[in-house]
Design a protein around this motif. Structure first.
Motif, short mmCIF file in Angstrom:
data_model
loop_
_atom_site.label_atom_id
_atom_site.label_comp_id
_atom_site.label_asym_id
_atom_site.label_seq_id
_atom_site.Cartn_x
_atom_site.Cartn_y
_atom_site.Cartn_z
N SER A 115 0.75 -1.14 0.00
CA SER A 115 0.02 -0.03 0.06
C SER A 115 0.87 1.24 0.19
O SER A 115 1.99 1.29 0.35
CB SER A 115 -0.89 0.16 1.11
OG SER A 115 -0.18 0.27 2.42
N GLU A 116 0.28 2.22 -0.31
CA GLU A 116 0.88 3.89 -0.31
C GLU A 116 1.51 3.90 1.09
O GLU A 116 2.78 4.24 1.14
CB GLU A 116 0.14 4.80 -0.51
CG GLU A 116 0.68 6.05 -0.44
CD GLU A 116 -0.46 7.40 -0.74
OE1 GLU A 116 -0.14 8.46 -0.58
OE2 GLU A 116 -1.39 7.17 -1.19
N ALA A 117 0.80 3.59 2.13
CA ALA A 117 1.47 3.93 3.36
C ALA A 117 2.59 2.97 4.04
O ALA A 117 3.74 3.52 4.39
CB ALA A 117 0.30 3.54 4.54
N ASP A 118 2.66 1.77 3.49
CA ASP A 118 3.67 0.74 3.54
C ASP A 118 4.84 1.33 2.82
O ASP A 118 5.90 1.23 3.34
CB ASP A 118 3.09 -0.66 3.21
CG ASP A 118 2.07 -1.34 3.87
OD1 ASP A 118 2.09 -0.87 5.10
OD2 ASP A 118 1.43 -2.26 3.57
N ILE A 119 4.64 1.71 1.74
CA ILE A 119 5.57 1.90 0.88
C ILE A 119 6.51 3.36 1.42
O ILE A 119 7.84 3.26 1.73
CB ILE A 119 5.49 2.44 -0.66
CG1 ILE A 119 4.94 1.07 -1.19
CG2 ILE A 119 6.62 3.12 -1.43
CD1 ILE A 119 3.97 1.26 -2.36
N ARG A 120 5.52 4.37 1.96
CA ARG A 120 6.06 5.49 2.50
C ARG A 120 6.63 5.22 3.90
O ARG A 120 7.67 5.65 4.17
CB ARG A 120 4.94 6.21 2.91
CG ARG A 120 5.31 7.79 3.30
CD ARG A 120 3.94 8.70 3.47
NE ARG A 120 3.37 8.88 2.09
CZ ARG A 120 3.81 9.64 1.26
NH1 ARG A 120 4.99 10.35 1.50
NH2 ARG A 120 3.16 10.01 0.10
N GLY A 121 6.22 4.21 4.44
CA GLY A 121 6.76 3.91 5.95
C GLY A 121 8.35 3.30 5.61
O GLY A 121 9.12 3.43 6.31
N VAL A 122 8.27 2.50 4.58
CA VAL A 122 9.67 1.74 4.42
C VAL A 122 10.77 2.72 3.78
O VAL A 122 11.96 2.62 4.50
CB VAL A 122 9.44 0.54 3.24
CG1 VAL A 122 10.86 0.44 2.57
CG2 VAL A 122 8.74 -0.65 3.75
N ILE A 123 10.40 3.70 3.02
CA ILE A 123 11.22 4.82 2.64
C ILE A 123 11.74 5.49 3.73
O ILE A 123 12.84 5.82 3.91
CB ILE A 123 10.65 5.60 1.57
CG1 ILE A 123 10.35 4.87 0.16
CG2 ILE A 123 11.40 7.16 1.32
CD1 ILE A 123 9.42 5.68 -0.65
N ILE A 124 10.64 5.75 4.75
CA ILE A 124 11.14 6.55 5.80
C ILE A 124 12.02 5.93 6.95
O ILE A 124 13.02 6.36 7.42
CB ILE A 124 9.93 7.39 6.36
CG1 ILE A 124 9.34 8.40 5.62
CG2 ILE A 124 10.22 8.00 8.06
CD1 ILE A 124 7.87 8.94 6.15
N ALA A 125 11.69 4.64 6.99
CA ALA A 125 12.28 3.77 7.79
C ALA A 125 13.79 3.47 7.28
O ALA A 125 14.90 3.73 7.77
CB ALA A 125 11.79 2.31 7.93
N LEU A 126 13.91 3.50 5.88
CA LEU A 126 15.21 3.37 5.37
C LEU A 126 16.00 4.59 5.50
O LEU A 126 17.31 4.62 5.86
CB LEU A 126 15.28 3.07 3.73
CG LEU A 126 16.41 3.15 2.96
CD1 LEU A 126 17.16 1.93 3.55
CD2 LEU A 126 16.21 2.89 1.39
N GLU A 127 15.50 5.64 5.38
CA GLU A 127 16.27 7.09 5.68
C GLU A 127 16.78 7.11 7.23
O GLU A 127 18.02 7.46 7.46
CB GLU A 127 15.25 8.33 5.42
CG GLU A 127 15.97 9.60 5.89
CD GLU A 127 15.08 10.67 5.92
OE1 GLU A 127 15.28 11.83 5.96
OE2 GLU A 127 13.76 10.52 5.78
#
Length: 128
Positions: free
Chosen positions: A49-61
């Motif tokens: 989902s959009e929220a999952d993808i956004r969460g992964v990007i922020i966690a990666l950062e």
């Protein structure tokens, strides 16, 4: 698609008075992608989902920030690597060096093979 460029005239580095000026190509940015744009693009290739993808990007950062300040190299497989580097003043003797001589730290990026290969096959077009 092509990489667009402009021409810029530059002086010769290290020559008094600038020496002979020559024309060089410089990338003319053709827009940019935000995290929102990336999320929408990734959604097309993923069941996340959009929220999952956004969460992964922020966690990666967050992980990169936590680890790069500890001197770690962050290898992201085909994406490439992020690694810290330093700039410092030189000293004549090792014992004269202190952390006060370090001017700054920065993050370098080395692209993975797939990204490098993509650029090696890029085409170019002068920006109108």
């Amino acid at each position: 698609m092509s990489i667009k460029y402009n021409l810029r005239q530059k002086s010769q580095p290290g020559v008094a008075g600038g020496g002979q000026k020559k024309w060089y190509a410089a990338v003319a940015a053709d827009g940019e992608l935000t995290i929102d744009d990336l999320v929408k693009q990734i959604e097309k290739f993923s069941a996340l989902s959009e929220a999952d993808i956004r969460g992964v990007i922020i966690a990666l950062e967050n992980v990169i920030v936590d680890q790069i300040v500890n001197g770690k190299i962050i290898r992201l497989d085909k994406l490439g690597s992020f690694y810290p580097s330093l700039s410092s003043e030189g000293v004549d003797k090792e014992e004269d060096f202190s952390t006060a001589k370090i001017r700054n730290a920065k993050v370098n990026y080395r692209p993975g093979k797939r990204i490098s290969d993509a650029l090696s096959t890029a085409t170019f077009k002068k920006k109108d």
